[in-house]
Design a protein around this motif. Sequence first.
Motif, PDB file in Angstrom:
ATOM      1  N   ALA A  22       3.221 -17.665  -3.532  1.00  0.00           N
ATOM      2  CA  ALA A  22       2.541 -17.161  -2.338  1.00  0.00           C
ATOM      3  C   ALA A  22       1.640 -15.979  -2.688  1.00  0.00           C
ATOM      4  O   ALA A  22       0.526 -15.841  -2.159  1.00  0.00           O
ATOM      5  CB  ALA A  22       3.568 -16.754  -1.283  1.00  0.00           C
ATOM      6  N   LEU A  23       2.098 -15.116  -3.582  1.00  0.00           N
ATOM      7  CA  LEU A  23       1.279 -13.990  -4.018  1.00  0.00           C
ATOM      8  C   LEU A  23       0.033 -14.469  -4.749  1.00  0.00           C
ATOM      9  O   LEU A  23      -1.076 -13.964  -4.522  1.00  0.00           O
ATOM     10  CB  LEU A  23       2.105 -13.072  -4.932  1.00  0.00           C
ATOM     11  N   LYS A  24       0.209 -15.430  -5.635  1.00  0.00           N
ATOM     12  CA  LYS A  24      -0.940 -15.970  -6.360  1.00  0.00           C
ATOM     13  C   LYS A  24      -1.967 -16.560  -5.398  1.00  0.00           C
ATOM     14  O   LYS A  24      -3.174 -16.351  -5.539  1.00  0.00           O
ATOM     15  CB  LYS A  24      -0.480 -17.031  -7.350  1.00  0.00           C
ATOM     16  N   ALA A  25      -1.458 -17.305  -4.399  1.00  0.00           N
ATOM     17  CA  ALA A  25      -2.356 -17.936  -3.438  1.00  0.00           C
ATOM     18  C   ALA A  25      -3.149 -16.902  -2.648  1.00  0.00           C
ATOM     19  O   ALA A  25      -4.282 -17.158  -2.216  1.00  0.00           O
ATOM     20  CB  ALA A  25      -1.557 -18.829  -2.493  1.00  0.00           C
ATOM     21  N   ALA A  26      -2.558 -15.708  -2.468  1.00  0.00           N
ATOM     22  CA  ALA A  26      -3.235 -14.648  -1.727  1.00  0.00           C
ATOM     23  C   ALA A  26      -4.107 -13.774  -2.623  1.00  0.00           C
ATOM     24  O   ALA A  26      -4.684 -12.782  -2.145  1.00  0.00           O
ATOM     25  CB  ALA A  26      -2.202 -13.787  -1.001  1.00  0.00           C
ATOM     26  N   GLY A  27      -4.171 -14.099  -3.913  1.00  0.00           N
ATOM     27  CA  GLY A  27      -5.036 -13.348  -4.818  1.00  0.00           C
ATOM     28  C   GLY A  27      -4.370 -12.185  -5.515  1.00  0.00           C
ATOM     29  O   GLY A  27      -5.051 -11.346  -6.124  1.00  0.00           O
ATOM     30  N   HIS A  28      -3.054 -12.095  -5.450  1.00  0.00           N
ATOM     31  CA  HIS A  28      -2.330 -11.017  -6.124  1.00  0.00           C
ATOM     32  C   HIS A  28      -1.750 -11.528  -7.434  1.00  0.00           C
ATOM     33  O   HIS A  28      -1.162 -12.613  -7.475  1.00  0.00           O
ATOM     34  CB  HIS A  28      -1.184 -10.491  -5.254  1.00  0.00           C
ATOM     35  N   ALA A  29      -1.887 -10.759  -8.507  1.00  0.00           N
ATOM     36  CA  ALA A  29      -1.239 -11.101  -9.776  1.00  0.00           C
ATOM     37  C   ALA A  29       0.222 -10.679  -9.685  1.00  0.00           C
ATOM     38  O   ALA A  29       0.510  -9.496  -9.445  1.00  0.00           O
ATOM     39  CB  ALA A  29      -1.917 -10.387 -10.939  1.00  0.00           C
ATOM     40  N   PRO A  30       1.170 -11.591  -9.864  1.00  0.00           N
ATOM     41  CA  PRO A  30       2.588 -11.218  -9.747  1.00  0.00           C
ATOM     42  C   PRO A  30       3.053 -10.321 -10.891  1.00  0.00           C
ATOM     43  O   PRO A  30       4.094  -9.682 -10.780  1.00  0.00           O
ATOM     44  CB  PRO A  30       3.312 -12.564  -9.759  1.00  0.00           C
ATOM     45  N   TYR A  31       2.300 -10.264 -11.987  1.00  0.00           N
ATOM     46  CA  TYR A  31       2.625  -9.389 -13.112  1.00  0.00           C
ATOM     47  C   TYR A  31       1.327  -8.746 -13.597  1.00  0.00           C
ATOM     48  O   TYR A  31       0.640  -9.274 -14.465  1.00  0.00           O
ATOM     49  CB  TYR A  31       3.335 -10.172 -14.228  1.00  0.00           C
ATOM     50  N   LEU A  93       3.585   2.023   5.731  1.00  0.00           N
ATOM     51  CA  LEU A  93       2.515   1.049   5.957  1.00  0.00           C
ATOM     52  C   LEU A  93       2.351   0.862   7.456  1.00  0.00           C
ATOM     53  O   LEU A  93       3.330   0.592   8.172  1.00  0.00           O
ATOM     54  CB  LEU A  93       2.839  -0.295   5.299  1.00  0.00           C
ATOM     55  N   ASP A  94       1.130   1.020   7.907  1.00  0.00           N
ATOM     56  CA  ASP A  94       0.799   0.864   9.319  1.00  0.00           C
ATOM     57  C   ASP A  94      -0.108  -0.362   9.453  1.00  0.00           C
ATOM     58  O   ASP A  94      -1.172  -0.439   8.828  1.00  0.00           O
ATOM     59  CB  ASP A  94       0.084   2.128   9.812  1.00  0.00           C
ATOM     60  N   GLU A  95       0.341  -1.320  10.252  1.00  0.00           N
ATOM     61  CA  GLU A  95      -0.434  -2.548  10.408  1.00  0.00           C
ATOM     62  C   GLU A  95      -1.839  -2.251  10.894  1.00  0.00           C
ATOM     63  O   GLU A  95      -2.802  -2.926  10.499  1.00  0.00           O
ATOM     64  CB  GLU A  95       0.285  -3.486  11.385  1.00  0.00           C
ATOM     65  N   ALA A  96      -2.001  -1.229  11.718  1.00  0.00           N
ATOM     66  CA  ALA A  96      -3.329  -0.878  12.218  1.00  0.00           C
ATOM     67  C   ALA A  96      -4.238  -0.389  11.103  1.00  0.00           C
ATOM     68  O   ALA A  96      -5.459  -0.493  11.190  1.00  0.00           O
ATOM     69  CB  ALA A  96      -3.203   0.198  13.301  1.00  0.00           C
ATOM     70  N   GLU A  97      -3.655   0.124  10.035  1.00  0.00           N
ATOM     71  CA  GLU A  97      -4.432   0.660   8.917  1.00  0.00           C
ATOM     72  C   GLU A  97      -4.723  -0.401   7.864  1.00  0.00           C
ATOM     73  O   GLU A  97      -5.845  -0.516   7.369  1.00  0.00           O
ATOM     74  CB  GLU A  97      -3.681   1.837   8.271  1.00  0.00           C
ATOM     75  N   ILE A  98      -3.719  -1.195   7.497  1.00  0.00           N
ATOM     76  CA  ILE A  98      -3.926  -2.139   6.393  1.00  0.00           C
ATOM     77  C   ILE A  98      -4.281  -3.541   6.879  1.00  0.00           C
ATOM     78  O   ILE A  98      -4.668  -4.391   6.075  1.00  0.00           O
ATOM     79  CB  ILE A  98      -2.686  -2.210   5.485  1.00  0.00           C
ATOM     80  N   GLY A  99      -4.122  -3.775   8.171  1.00  0.00           N
ATOM     81  CA  GLY A  99      -4.471  -5.081   8.722  1.00  0.00           C
ATOM     82  C   GLY A  99      -3.269  -5.984   8.879  1.00  0.00           C
ATOM     83  O   GLY A  99      -2.310  -5.924   8.102  1.00  0.00           O
ATOM     84  N   ALA A 101      -2.952  -9.254   8.433  1.00  0.00           N
ATOM     85  CA  ALA A 101      -2.738 -10.232   7.362  1.00  0.00           C
ATOM     86  C   ALA A 101      -2.080  -9.583   6.147  1.00  0.00           C
ATOM     87  O   ALA A 101      -1.158 -10.148   5.542  1.00  0.00           O
ATOM     88  CB  ALA A 101      -4.071 -10.868   6.971  1.00  0.00           C
ATOM     89  N   SER A 102      -2.546  -8.377   5.780  1.00  0.00           N
ATOM     90  CA  SER A 102      -1.967  -7.679   4.636  1.00  0.00           C
ATOM     91  C   SER A 102      -0.517  -7.291   4.905  1.00  0.00           C
ATOM     92  O   SER A 102       0.346  -7.412   4.037  1.00  0.00           O
ATOM     93  CB  SER A 102      -2.790  -6.428   4.322  1.00  0.00           C
ATOM     94  N   MET A 103      -0.243  -6.843   6.141  1.00  0.00           N
ATOM     95  CA  MET A 103       1.132  -6.489   6.502  1.00  0.00           C
ATOM     96  C   MET A 103       2.026  -7.719   6.468  1.00  0.00           C
ATOM     97  O   MET A 103       3.161  -7.676   5.958  1.00  0.00           O
ATOM     98  CB  MET A 103       1.176  -5.837   7.886  1.00  0.00           C
ATOM     99  N   ALA A 104       1.543  -8.831   6.967  1.00  0.00           N
ATOM    100  CA  ALA A 104       2.342 -10.058   6.969  1.00  0.00           C
ATOM    101  C   ALA A 104       2.664 -10.504   5.552  1.00  0.00           C
ATOM    102  O   ALA A 104       3.792 -10.933   5.253  1.00  0.00           O
ATOM    103  CB  ALA A 104       1.609 -11.160   7.729  1.00  0.00           C
ATOM    104  N   LEU A 105       1.677 -10.415   4.654  1.00  0.00           N
ATOM    105  CA  LEU A 105       1.902 -10.806   3.267  1.00  0.00           C
ATOM    106  C   LEU A 105       2.925  -9.878   2.605  1.00  0.00           C
ATOM    107  O   LEU A 105       3.801 -10.331   1.857  1.00  0.00           O
ATOM    108  CB  LEU A 105       0.585 -10.763   2.496  1.00  0.00           C
ATOM    109  N   PHE A 106       2.821  -8.583   2.880  1.00  0.00           N
ATOM    110  CA  PHE A 106       3.769  -7.630   2.303  1.00  0.00           C
ATOM    111  C   PHE A 106       5.186  -7.957   2.755  1.00  0.00           C
ATOM    112  O   PHE A 106       6.113  -8.024   1.945  1.00  0.00           O
ATOM    113  CB  PHE A 106       3.395  -6.202   2.708  1.00  0.00           C
ATOM    114  N   ARG A 107       5.343  -8.163   4.063  1.00  0.00           N
ATOM    115  CA  ARG A 107       6.674  -8.470   4.585  1.00  0.00           C
ATOM    116  C   ARG A 107       7.218  -9.786   4.037  1.00  0.00           C
ATOM    117  O   ARG A 107       8.414  -9.933   3.809  1.00  0.00           O
ATOM    118  CB  ARG A 107       6.627  -8.511   6.112  1.00  0.00           C
ATOM    119  N   GLU A 108       6.343 -10.722   3.811  1.00  0.00           N
ATOM    120  CA  GLU A 108       6.755 -12.049   3.365  1.00  0.00           C
ATOM    121  C   GLU A 108       7.112 -12.068   1.882  1.00  0.00           C
ATOM    122  O   GLU A 108       8.045 -12.758   1.474  1.00  0.00           O
ATOM    123  CB  GLU A 108       5.625 -13.059   3.615  1.00  0.00           C
ATOM    124  N   CYS A 109       6.393 -11.280   1.065  1.00  0.00           N
ATOM    125  CA  CYS A 109       6.477 -11.467  -0.386  1.00  0.00           C
ATOM    126  C   CYS A 109       7.083 -10.303  -1.159  1.00  0.00           C
ATOM    127  O   CYS A 109       7.415 -10.463  -2.335  1.00  0.00           O
ATOM    128  CB  CYS A 109       5.083 -11.748  -0.943  1.00  0.00           C
TER     129      CYS A 109
END
Length: 733
Positions: A22-31, A93-99, A101-109
């Motif tokens: 899921a991280l890779k799909a979102a453009g994040h390098a897991p390592y 982390l404030d959803e209003a600040e980071i957005g 989608a970014s908050m959802a990805l953080f919580r998920e991954c």
Amino acid sequence: MSEPQAESRTDQRQVRLEKIEALKAAGHAPYADRFDRTHSLAEAYALAEAQPEVEPETGTAVRVAGRVMTLRRFGKLLFLHLLDASGRCQVVLDEAEIGAASMALFRECVDMADHVGFEGRTGRTKKGEPSVWAGSWTFLTKALRPLPEKWHGLSDVEARQRERYLDLVTNPETRERFRFRTRFIRTLRRYLDDHDFEEVDTPVLQTKVSGALAKPFVTHHNAMDMRCVLRIAPETWLKQCVAGGIDRVYEVARCFRNEGMDPSHLQDFTMVEYYAAYWNYEDNMRFTEGLIVHLLDELLGTRQIKYGDHLIDFTPPWSRVSFRELIQRDAGLDYEDYPDAASLRAEIQKRGIELERDDLDKLGRGTLIDLLYKKVSRPKLVNPVFLTGHPIDLSPLARKNDENGMITDRFQLVVNGWEVVNAYSELVDPVDQRERFEAQAAAKAAGDEEALDVDEDYLRAMEHGMPPMSGWGMGVERFLALLTNQDNLRDVVLFPLMKPLTKSEAATEAPDAEAEAAPEAPKDDGESMSDAHRALLGTPADDVEDLGLTREQAESLWNEWVETPSLRRQMRMASVVMGALARRLEKNEEAWRLIGLLHNLDFDRVKEPERHCLVAAEVLKDAGMHPTAIHAIAAHNDKGLAETGIRCISVMDHAVSCAEAVVGLVHATSQVMPSKDVRDVKLKSLKKRFRNAKFAANVERDLIARCVGTGVELEAFLALALEALQEEPVVEA
């Protein structure tokens, strides 16, 4: 997304592997390969702490990174604690600040134990907690395994030693202990350097057994087709350096002895050894006192240390006793009456002294005397003592005494039954040395595996001329164990030698994974807790919304049950500290204050440690208190309630423990002030008295250290408690 509690370690690993995709799909390098930090977490915390309570956008811009240790959701906010080598700091982390989608990805991954980087500004929360308010985040490393469950309270010592990296991550006391080891060696080196000693390196792989009486590790050099041994001690090499003109020389040396393992012995250990030309052992004793007192003053700020039940006083001058006098006193025999191994062995057996060796008939006289001393005398030596006058056959490399040729000019510094230092006036007579080597070789031929070889290379160096000198060796782990109150040398070795586990043993002994449940679904208290106690105390959690008691009800119970003036003051003070902690951690302040007020409710009436808090639990349950709060009160006595399975688990549990203990230290410190007013106590003074175990010795400092279980480091907690009690001093007796 929190991982379900019921999942096995294998299931959790699989879930985390899926999150990598899921991280890779979102453009994040897991390592990730790197992250450009501008500040350590301690530096970011200090910047935030120094700010007034203002909007975070006016704070200092920082880029921080670390391991995620806690995760808490609060609406569209997410609070977490990061850990790096410098310490902890909260990130918001404030959803209003980071957005969204970014908050959802953080919580998920993102899981606890992952490494994450954040860019944002320093600031404070509404409750005043110094924090970094994140504007963006960068994923750095996915941990496939969660941290072990409540490692800080884990009783499996072997697991902590075997997986030291987990111990370091989750136990601040362990990290501090090994940092202390680094400072100890650095300070020791500096002292020797300042006294004109030069550091060298000598061989670890040798062709001869030398340096001390011990069984060596034996190996074989294939290319040269010769037998080799691992260094027992660097003695002969360092003395050759002195012969070569280096008047004062030392080495921090890795040494190896192929002997049995127990809490006070290691096969692989560190020894500091030095030699000084033109000194004798009397000069060396004086230098040793100065060196060790300097180490204690620099590192601990006190010359008295607590080890187990003993308070050991290093204030010089230290007592001196001869080897012969000690054994005469404790065994009732004079070994000088027995000139050979056979006669001494017969007398030891005649007196019924068991030396617990199967090969007694093969041992030389020196080894027998050493075993006798270790059996009957050494365990009785607690305060530092210089042991002198060792028999010559026990000291094959030491100089003969000029007045009595049967003993040597040697001393050992013994503390708490452990040999910390061994030192000689060195033997520099090559003829005498050859005779002793040959006697050792004869003992070895007769079966004594600890005897020395004849070292012709060393004898040749001696024949070229050595100045008079005195040498000294310290077992680093033994002294560190004393200074850090550890009863096993493995606990001061980062990665001690351990027998490898089989695959099946590793699966069986692996620590249980910590379920990363959301705050509203806390982990259960554990299988060891009885059903009856679980029903009484409930499930531990970090907070309660409704305590179930009003302040009026709590005050009524307090007045009914608590009579002793000192206890009333202590409970009031604990209430104040609990309130301050609640504000810091954004918890239910009124509930935490009342828990602090009632935590020792039954102390005046219940004197048995195994019942203290259980009587209060029944009373508080009948009064309607929330079971989670009752658990926190009971868990602060988890030492007394050990057999019930009740233990300190949640943030609230740890808060009660550290709050009730720290008020004793604050009060005791205030009482040595001329005014006896807590408002005159300085934080520096409080920290100094925390480190001095002799001051207010009944204060349980290990309970104060449980503050780390709340996410507040020790120094910050001492400051928080002192500030709270100064702002709200308890005057009621």
